[in-house]
Design an enzyme around this catalytic site. Structure first.
Site, PDB file in Angstrom:
ATOM      1  N   GLU A 179      -0.681  -8.734   4.773  1.00  0.00           N
ATOM      2  CA  GLU A 179      -0.386  -8.879   6.209  1.00  0.00           C
ATOM      3  C   GLU A 179      -1.634  -8.737   7.075  1.00  0.00           C
ATOM      4  O   GLU A 179      -1.620  -9.072   8.241  1.00  0.00           O
ATOM      5  CB  GLU A 179       0.686  -7.858   6.621  1.00  0.00           C
ATOM      6  CG  GLU A 179       0.208  -6.455   6.949  1.00  0.00           C
ATOM      7  CD  GLU A 179      -0.286  -5.639   5.762  1.00  0.00           C
ATOM      8  OE1 GLU A 179      -0.275  -6.156   4.615  1.00  0.00           O
ATOM      9  OE2 GLU A 179      -0.697  -4.474   5.972  1.00  0.00           O
TER      10      GLU A 179
ATOM     11  N   HIS B 210      -3.455  -5.672   1.086  1.00  0.00           N
ATOM     12  CA  HIS B 210      -2.733  -5.921   2.334  1.00  0.00           C
ATOM     13  C   HIS B 210      -2.668  -7.406   2.683  1.00  0.00           C
ATOM     14  O   HIS B 210      -3.521  -7.894   3.427  1.00  0.00           O
ATOM     15  CB  HIS B 210      -3.437  -5.194   3.485  1.00  0.00           C
ATOM     16  CG  HIS B 210      -3.289  -3.712   3.439  1.00  0.00           C
ATOM     17  ND1 HIS B 210      -2.268  -3.048   4.088  1.00  0.00           N
ATOM     18  CD2 HIS B 210      -4.025  -2.767   2.823  1.00  0.00           C
ATOM     19  CE1 HIS B 210      -2.386  -1.753   3.868  1.00  0.00           C
ATOM     20  NE2 HIS B 210      -3.442  -1.551   3.105  1.00  0.00           N
TER      21      HIS B 210
ATOM     22  N   CYS C 155       0.840  -1.208   0.000  1.00  0.00           N
ATOM     23  CA  CYS C 155       0.000   0.000   0.000  1.00  0.00           C
ATOM     24  C   CYS C 155       0.877   1.260   0.000  1.00  0.00           C
ATOM     25  O   CYS C 155       1.506   1.559  -1.001  1.00  0.00           O
ATOM     26  CB  CYS C 155      -0.962  -0.046   1.184  1.00  0.00           C
ATOM     27  SG  CYS C 155      -2.348   1.089   1.035  1.00  0.00           S
TER      28      CYS C 155
END
Lengths: 237, 79
Positions: A205, A203, A86
Site C-alpha cells: 500500500e 508494504h 506488516c
C-alpha cells in the site's frame, strides 16, 4: 465495493491503506476502530502496518484480543478476503489465522528499505491480477519480520502452495542476500489453507503511485477488486 | 500470592538478540560464555487461595497471552 481498514492504537499505515484504496484504487474505504464490533458491511478487510499497543509483550499479541478481532476472525472463517500488512501479518499469526510467527530480524535492526518480492501464487484474492513470477519492488519497515515456522509446517505450506510472496533480487532470483530479515525459505508472505487470508511483511500500500517511487504494490489491491467482481462473489481461480 | 513466569524461545528457534549479546560478551573477552538465550520474566500478583490454584491461573494466562506457543515455552514458579 468497500474495504474496512482496522485501526488499532499504534497503527500507523492505516492512512496509507485508506488513501490507496480510496484515492488510487477508487474503491470505498472506511476506518474501523478496534473497539468496534462489526465490520460496517465491508467486502474486504485490511489489517494495516504499525505498532499496535506499542509492540508490547510481542508484536500483535495484545491487538489480537481487541473487540474487532472476533468479527475479523468470523469474516475470515466465512471466506471473506483479509489482507494483513506488516503488523497486520503479526496480528494474524497471533490470532491463529495464519501459521508460524515473526521473530526479530536476524540483523537485530529495524530495517526500512526497498526490497523485491516475487509473486509465487496467483489463486488468492490479493494476487489474482498479478502475473506468475511477477517481481514487485515495495518497501519493508520492520524489526520483527523474520518468518519462523517448524520445518514440518514449512513443508506443509510449500505442499499446499501457501507461500504467496518470497524475497528475491531485482531479477526475481531467490538468493539469501535478497532476504532482508532471515525469514525461513525467503518467505515474505503467505495465505491460509482456504487462500482468502493473505499477509506479507512488505508494504504494497506504500508503493501504489509512481510519485512515491514505485506503483508495483497496486496489483495487490487491484487483485481484490478483480477477485470480488461486480457481484461481490469471491473468485480467484 | 505471587507467581513468576519465565518465557523463553523454544530451543529450535533462532534468537538473534541472544546471539548478539553472546557476540558482545565474546568481544569483551568473556570466552567462557558459550551461548546466550534471551527471554522474558513476569511477576504476577494473584488472587488465589492455594499455590496449586496460583499455578493453574498463571499457566492459563501464560498459555493465552504471555507466551506464543508457536515460538516460545514458559515455566511457572509460585511462592
Amino acid at each position: 465495493m468497500k474495504f474496512a481498514v482496522i485501526v488499532f492504537p499504534g497503527s500507523n499505515c492505516d492512512h496509507d491503506a485508506y488513501h490507496t484504496v480510496k484515492h488510487v484504487l477508487g474503491a470505498d474505504a472506511e476506518f474501523v476502530w478496534h473497539k468496534e464490533t462489526d465490520l460496517k458491511g465491508a467486502d474486504v478487510v485490511i489489517l494495516p502496518g504499525g505498532f499496535s499497543y506499542g509492540d508490547y509483550l510481542r508484536t500483535g499479541a495484545i491487538a489480537r484480543f481487541s473487540p474487532i478481532m472476533a468479527p475479523v476472525v468470523a469474516f475470515a472463517e466465512a471466506g471473506g478476503p483479509v489482507l494483513g500488512v506488516c503488523n497486520g501479518f503479526q496480528v494474524l499469526t497471533e490470532v491463529g489465522l495464519l501459521p508460524g510467527g515473526l521473530l526479530r530480524n536476524r540483523s537485530v535492526k529495524f530495517q526500512c528499505e526497498q526490497v523485491h518480492v516475487r509473486v509465487e501464487e496467483l489463486d488468492t484474492p490479493f494476487t489474482c491480477a498479478a502475473t506468475a513470477g511477477q517481481v514487485l519492488r515495495i518497501p519493508i519497515a520492520h524489526g520483527e519480520g523474520n518468518y519462523f515456522a517448524p520445518p514440518e509446517v514449512l513443508d506443509a505450506l510449500e505442499a499446499n502452495r501457501q507461500v504467496v510472496f518470497r524475497y528475491c533480487n531485482a531479477g526475481g532470483e531467490l538468493v539469501d542476500t535478497a532476504n532482508p530479515n532471515g525469514s525461513a525459505r525467503g518467505i515474505a508472505g503467505l495465505c491460509n489453507a482456504r487462500r482468502n487470508v493473505v499477509a506479507l511483511m512488505p508494504h504494497p500500500e506504500r508503493a501504489c503511485e509512481s510519485a512515491v517511487g514505485s506503483a508495483d504494490g497496486l496489483v495487490v489491491l487491484e487483485s481484490a477488486v478483480a477477485a470480488l467482481g461486480s457481484d461481490g462473489m469471491l473468485r480467484t481461480g | 500470592m505471587k507467581a513468576r513466569v519465565f518465557v523463553t524461545l523454544k530451543p529450535s528457534v533462532f534468537d538473534p538478540q541472544g546471539q548478539t549479546i553472546a557476540d558482545a560478551l565474546h568481544s569483551m573477552g568473556y570466552d567462557g560464555v558459550q551461548d546466550v538465550r534471551q527471554g522474558k520474566y513476569f511477576e504476577l500478583d494473584l488472587d488465589a487461595a492455594t499455590p496449586d490454584a496460583a499455578r493453574v491461573l498463571a499457566g492459563e494466562v501464560a498459555d493465552k497471552l504471555l507466551a506464543n506457543p508457536v515460538i516460545e515455552s514458559y515455566r511457572v514458579e509460585v511462592d
